[in-house]
Design a protein around this motif. Structure first.
Motif, PDB file in Angstrom:
ATOM      1  N   HIS A 145      -3.137  -6.657   9.713  1.00 43.99           N
ATOM      2  CA  HIS A 145      -2.944  -6.846  11.160  1.00 43.99           C
ATOM      3  C   HIS A 145      -4.295  -7.107  11.826  1.00 43.99           C
ATOM      4  CE1 HIS A 145      -1.809  -5.954  15.278  1.00 43.99           C
ATOM      5  NE2 HIS A 145      -0.555  -5.680  14.930  1.00 43.99           N
ATOM      6  N   PRO A 146      -4.371  -8.060  12.768  1.00 42.67           N
ATOM      7  CA  PRO A 146      -5.670  -8.361  13.394  1.00 42.67           C
ATOM      8  C   PRO A 146      -6.276  -7.199  14.170  1.00 42.67           C
ATOM      9  CG  PRO A 146      -3.875  -9.480  14.540  1.00 42.67           C
ATOM     10  CD  PRO A 146      -3.304  -8.955  13.260  1.00 42.67           C
ATOM     11  N   MET A 147      -5.455  -6.316  14.737  1.00 44.06           N
ATOM     12  CA  MET A 147      -6.014  -5.204  15.494  1.00 44.06           C
ATOM     13  C   MET A 147      -6.734  -4.196  14.611  1.00 44.06           C
ATOM     14  SD  MET A 147      -3.234  -4.390  18.497  1.00 44.06           S
ATOM     15  CE  MET A 147      -4.226  -2.979  19.021  1.00 44.06           C
ATOM     16  N   TYR A 148      -6.480  -4.256  13.309  1.00 46.87           N
ATOM     17  CA  TYR A 148      -7.147  -3.353  12.370  1.00 46.87           C
ATOM     18  C   TYR A 148      -8.268  -4.070  11.627  1.00 46.87           C
ATOM     19  CZ  TYR A 148      -3.498  -0.027  13.414  1.00 46.87           C
ATOM     20  OH  TYR A 148      -2.676   0.852  14.079  1.00 46.87           O
ATOM     21  N   LEU A 149      -8.788  -5.116  12.234  1.00 50.38           N
ATOM     22  CA  LEU A 149      -9.831  -5.924  11.624  1.00 50.38           C
ATOM     23  C   LEU A 149     -11.021  -5.111  11.106  1.00 50.38           C
ATOM     24  CD1 LEU A 149     -10.793  -8.866  11.051  1.00 50.38           C
ATOM     25  CD2 LEU A 149     -11.895  -8.794  13.305  1.00 50.38           C
ATOM     26  N   PRO A 150     -11.504  -4.070  11.832  1.00 48.82           N
ATOM     27  CA  PRO A 150     -12.645  -3.315  11.316  1.00 48.82           C
ATOM     28  C   PRO A 150     -12.393  -2.667   9.954  1.00 48.82           C
ATOM     29  CG  PRO A 150     -12.365  -2.877  13.652  1.00 48.82           C
ATOM     30  CD  PRO A 150     -11.148  -3.649  13.208  1.00 48.82           C
ATOM     31  N   GLU A 151     -11.121  -2.463   9.592  1.00 42.71           N
ATOM     32  CA  GLU A 151     -10.807  -1.866   8.294  1.00 42.71           C
ATOM     33  C   GLU A 151     -10.733  -2.892   7.168  1.00 42.71           C
ATOM     34  OE1 GLU A 151      -7.398   0.621   8.110  1.00 42.71           O
ATOM     35  OE2 GLU A 151      -7.778   1.587  10.043  1.00 42.71           O
ATOM     36  N   HIS A 152     -10.515  -4.151   7.514  1.00 42.42           N
ATOM     37  CA  HIS A 152     -10.237  -5.156   6.493  1.00 42.42           C
ATOM     38  C   HIS A 152     -11.509  -5.587   5.764  1.00 42.42           C
ATOM     39  CE1 HIS A 152      -6.475  -4.977   8.429  1.00 42.42           C
ATOM     40  NE2 HIS A 152      -6.550  -6.039   9.206  1.00 42.42           N
ATOM     41  N   ARG A 153     -11.364  -5.847   4.481  1.00 42.57           N
ATOM     42  CA  ARG A 153     -12.434  -6.334   3.632  1.00 42.57           C
ATOM     43  C   ARG A 153     -11.936  -7.538   2.847  1.00 42.57           C
ATOM     44  NH1 ARG A 153     -14.233  -3.444   6.705  1.00 42.57           N
ATOM     45  NH2 ARG A 153     -15.481  -1.551   6.463  1.00 42.57           N
ATOM     46  N   PRO A 154     -12.826  -8.454   2.448  1.00 44.74           N
ATOM     47  CA  PRO A 154     -12.381  -9.617   1.675  1.00 44.74           C
ATOM     48  C   PRO A 154     -11.592  -9.236   0.430  1.00 44.74           C
ATOM     49  CG  PRO A 154     -14.620  -9.937   2.429  1.00 44.74           C
ATOM     50  CD  PRO A 154     -14.262  -8.520   2.773  1.00 44.74           C
ATOM     51  N   GLU A 155     -11.947  -8.130  -0.196  1.00 45.26           N
ATOM     52  CA  GLU A 155     -11.228  -7.724  -1.402  1.00 45.26           C
ATOM     53  C   GLU A 155      -9.790  -7.309  -1.119  1.00 45.26           C
ATOM     54  OE1 GLU A 155     -14.179  -4.277  -0.406  1.00 45.26           O
ATOM     55  OE2 GLU A 155     -14.145  -6.492  -0.346  1.00 45.26           O
ATOM     56  N   HIS A 156      -9.486  -7.007   0.138  1.00 44.60           N
ATOM     57  CA  HIS A 156      -8.106  -6.660   0.482  1.00 44.60           C
ATOM     58  C   HIS A 156      -7.183  -7.872   0.347  1.00 44.60           C
ATOM     59  CE1 HIS A 156      -9.635  -3.080   3.124  1.00 44.60           C
ATOM     60  NE2 HIS A 156      -9.678  -2.826   1.826  1.00 44.60           N
ATOM     61  N   LEU A 157      -7.731  -9.063   0.499  1.00 42.77           N
ATOM     62  CA  LEU A 157      -6.923 -10.260   0.300  1.00 42.77           C
ATOM     63  C   LEU A 157      -6.564 -10.436  -1.173  1.00 42.77           C
ATOM     64  CD1 LEU A 157      -8.836 -12.617   2.732  1.00 42.77           C
ATOM     65  CD2 LEU A 157      -6.499 -11.758   3.041  1.00 42.77           C
ATOM     66  N   THR A 158      -7.489 -10.109  -2.042  1.00 42.89           N
ATOM     67  CA  THR A 158      -7.190 -10.125  -3.478  1.00 42.89           C
ATOM     68  C   THR A 158      -6.133  -9.085  -3.797  1.00 42.89           C
ATOM     69  OG1 THR A 158      -9.447 -10.842  -3.987  1.00 42.89           O
ATOM     70  CG2 THR A 158      -8.172  -9.866  -5.784  1.00 42.89           C
ATOM     71  N   ALA A 159      -6.297  -7.905  -3.199  1.00 45.52           N
ATOM     72  CA  ALA A 159      -5.316  -6.844  -3.413  1.00 45.52           C
ATOM     73  C   ALA A 159      -3.956  -7.238  -2.855  1.00 45.52           C
ATOM     74  CB  ALA A 159      -5.796  -5.547  -2.770  1.00 45.52           C
ATOM     75  N   LEU A 160      -3.946  -7.954  -1.734  1.00 39.65           N
ATOM     76  CA  LEU A 160      -2.677  -8.367  -1.134  1.00 39.65           C
ATOM     77  C   LEU A 160      -1.913  -9.290  -2.077  1.00 39.65           C
ATOM     78  CD1 LEU A 160      -0.723  -8.414   1.227  1.00 39.65           C
ATOM     79  CD2 LEU A 160      -2.126 -10.197   2.291  1.00 39.65           C
ATOM     80  N   ARG A 161      -2.609 -10.207  -2.724  1.00 40.54           N
ATOM     81  CA  ARG A 161      -1.938 -11.079  -3.696  1.00 40.54           C
ATOM     82  C   ARG A 161      -1.296 -10.233  -4.799  1.00 40.54           C
ATOM     83  NH1 ARG A 161      -5.368 -14.634  -4.333  1.00 40.54           N
ATOM     84  NH2 ARG A 161      -4.296 -16.530  -3.689  1.00 40.54           N
ATOM     85  N   GLU A 162      -2.003  -9.213  -5.246  1.00 36.40           N
ATOM     86  CA  GLU A 162      -1.468  -8.344  -6.306  1.00 36.40           C
ATOM     87  C   GLU A 162      -0.253  -7.570  -5.817  1.00 36.40           C
ATOM     88  OE1 GLU A 162      -4.870  -6.000  -7.213  1.00 36.40           O
ATOM     89  OE2 GLU A 162      -5.923  -7.634  -8.241  1.00 36.40           O
ATOM     90  N   TRP A 163      -0.304  -7.072  -4.582  1.00 31.85           N
ATOM     91  CA  TRP A 163       0.832  -6.330  -4.029  1.00 31.85           C
ATOM     92  C   TRP A 163       2.050  -7.231  -3.865  1.00 31.85           C
ATOM     93  CZ3 TRP A 163       1.897  -1.316  -2.020  1.00 31.85           C
ATOM     94  CH2 TRP A 163       0.930  -0.368  -2.339  1.00 31.85           C
ATOM     95  N   ILE A 164       1.818  -8.457  -3.419  1.00 33.04           N
ATOM     96  CA  ILE A 164       2.937  -9.380  -3.257  1.00 33.04           C
ATOM     97  C   ILE A 164       3.565  -9.694  -4.616  1.00 33.04           C
ATOM     98  CG2 ILE A 164       3.564 -11.732  -2.599  1.00 33.04           C
ATOM     99  CD1 ILE A 164       1.362 -11.544  -0.430  1.00 33.04           C
ATOM    100  N   THR A 165       2.726  -9.916  -5.599  1.00 37.10           N
ATOM    101  CA  THR A 165       3.230 -10.224  -6.942  1.00 37.10           C
ATOM    102  C   THR A 165       4.050  -9.071  -7.499  1.00 37.10           C
ATOM    103  OG1 THR A 165       1.310 -11.651  -7.377  1.00 37.10           O
ATOM    104  CG2 THR A 165       2.541 -10.846  -9.285  1.00 37.10           C
ATOM    105  N   ARG A 166       3.556  -7.864  -7.321  1.00 32.37           N
ATOM    106  CA  ARG A 166       4.205  -6.688  -7.917  1.00 32.37           C
ATOM    107  C   ARG A 166       5.393  -6.188  -7.100  1.00 32.37           C
ATOM    108  NH1 ARG A 166       0.056  -3.716  -7.814  1.00 32.37           N
ATOM    109  NH2 ARG A 166       0.579  -2.523  -5.943  1.00 32.37           N
ATOM    110  N   GLU A 167       5.249  -6.125  -5.784  1.00 32.54           N
ATOM    111  CA  GLU A 167       6.247  -5.467  -4.942  1.00 32.54           C
ATOM    112  C   GLU A 167       7.337  -6.415  -4.439  1.00 32.54           C
ATOM    113  OE1 GLU A 167       6.245  -2.255  -4.689  1.00 32.54           O
ATOM    114  OE2 GLU A 167       4.331  -2.056  -5.745  1.00 32.54           O
ATOM    115  N   ARG A 168       7.097  -7.701  -4.462  1.00 31.40           N
ATOM    116  CA  ARG A 168       8.083  -8.690  -4.008  1.00 31.40           C
ATOM    117  C   ARG A 168       8.615  -8.370  -2.610  1.00 31.40           C
ATOM    118  NH1 ARG A 168       9.332 -12.157  -7.997  1.00 31.40           N
ATOM    119  NH2 ARG A 168       8.795 -11.578 -10.134  1.00 31.40           N
TER     120      ARG A 168
END
Length: 265
Positions: free
Chosen positions: A65-88
């Motif tokens: 979410h954009p409002m939580y931008l201070p928490e986000h890191r580039p590696e979270h995008l890599t993790a997001l791909r993994e979560w999407i693949t696994r959790e559907r």
């Protein structure tokens, strides 16, 4: 009354920790058969997954979410791909742009937003979009991903913006703000939109309708949004419920797909 789908509810929020089961019972009594639960940051993805696992009517979306931008890191995008693949999940999101909170870096917001749009296209998933005081910019970036589909939740833009979004494959989420008589522009837009363009949502625990002003919002309250929209359009609540549910099932697909009730007055 036909079944309802709450297309946007943060049921994993701590505001529901003491009575989540009761809230789900209220939702069932109100005829809600599915609830889409979007994420806000990587830190809360495990919590969201655990909540969704407790009830077959809950469906996860994962995003940043954009409002939580201070928490986000580039590696979270890599993790997001993994979560999407696994959790559907049923969607990518909540993601988008927020130009209301002035301290959020615009360029960084755009980078995270467009990266999530790429993931949605890669996995052929709809996108749940946050666009606060940033609708034109959101449209600009969505157009760079032709064929993408999704919903701009809690829509508060103009009719022209809504029409542009719908023409580009995006629905408009309507919730508690619609029930306030002072929301004249929103009401005019909601009355003019084709029924094929609308989704009902709670955005609980936030954005309660006028009957619950100052209280915690719940999925069960979207019936009031349905009834308000029916009054504005001078049609039956049944017609609104059928249209919104059909649109949600078409957007999010299996496993939300159910018996598609015919739409009549």
């Amino acid at each position: 009354m036909p079944a309802l789908i709450d297309s946007h509810c943060h049921l994993d929020d701590a505001a529901f920790d003491t009575d989540r089961g009761v809230v789900l019972s209220h939702a069932a009594e109100a005829g809600i058969d599915s609830i889409v639960v979007p994420a806000i940051s990587a830190r809360y993805w495990p919590r969201l997954r655990a909540v969704v696992a407790t009830d077959a009517r809950l469906f996860a979306a994962y995003g940043l979410h954009p409002m939580y931008l201070p928490e986000h890191r580039p590696e979270h995008l890599t993790a997001l791909r993994e979560w999407i693949t696994r959790e559907r999940p049923v969607a990518v999101g909540e993601c988008g742009l927020d130009f209301y909170v002035g301290k959020l870096d615009v360029d960084a917001q755009i980078d995270f937003f467009t990266a999530q749009l790429r993931l949605a296209r890669e996995f052929d998933l709809p996108v749940i979009v946050h666009a606060r005081r940033a609708v034109d910019e959101v449209i600009k970036y969505l157009r760079r991903f032709p064929g993408l589909r999704g919903v701009v939740h809690s829509f508060a833009g103009s009719l022209q913006q809504a029409e542009r979004l719908f023409a580009n494959g995006f629905l408009l989420g309507l919730g508690g703000p619609l029930t306030y008589p002072r929301a004249q522009r929103l009401r005019r837009v909601a009355a003019a939109l084709p029924l094929e363009a609308i989704l009902l949502e709670s955005d609980a625990p936030d954005q309660p309708g006028i009957a619950h002003r100052g209280q915690r919002n719940e999925p069960a309250f979207i019936g009031e949004v349905r009834d308000t929209l029916a009054d504005l359009r001078q049609v039956s609540p049944t017609l609104i419920a059928q249209a919104s549910t059909r649109n949600a099932r078409a957007l999010f697909g299996p496993p939300l797909m159910g018996v598609d009730e015919s739409v009549t007055d």
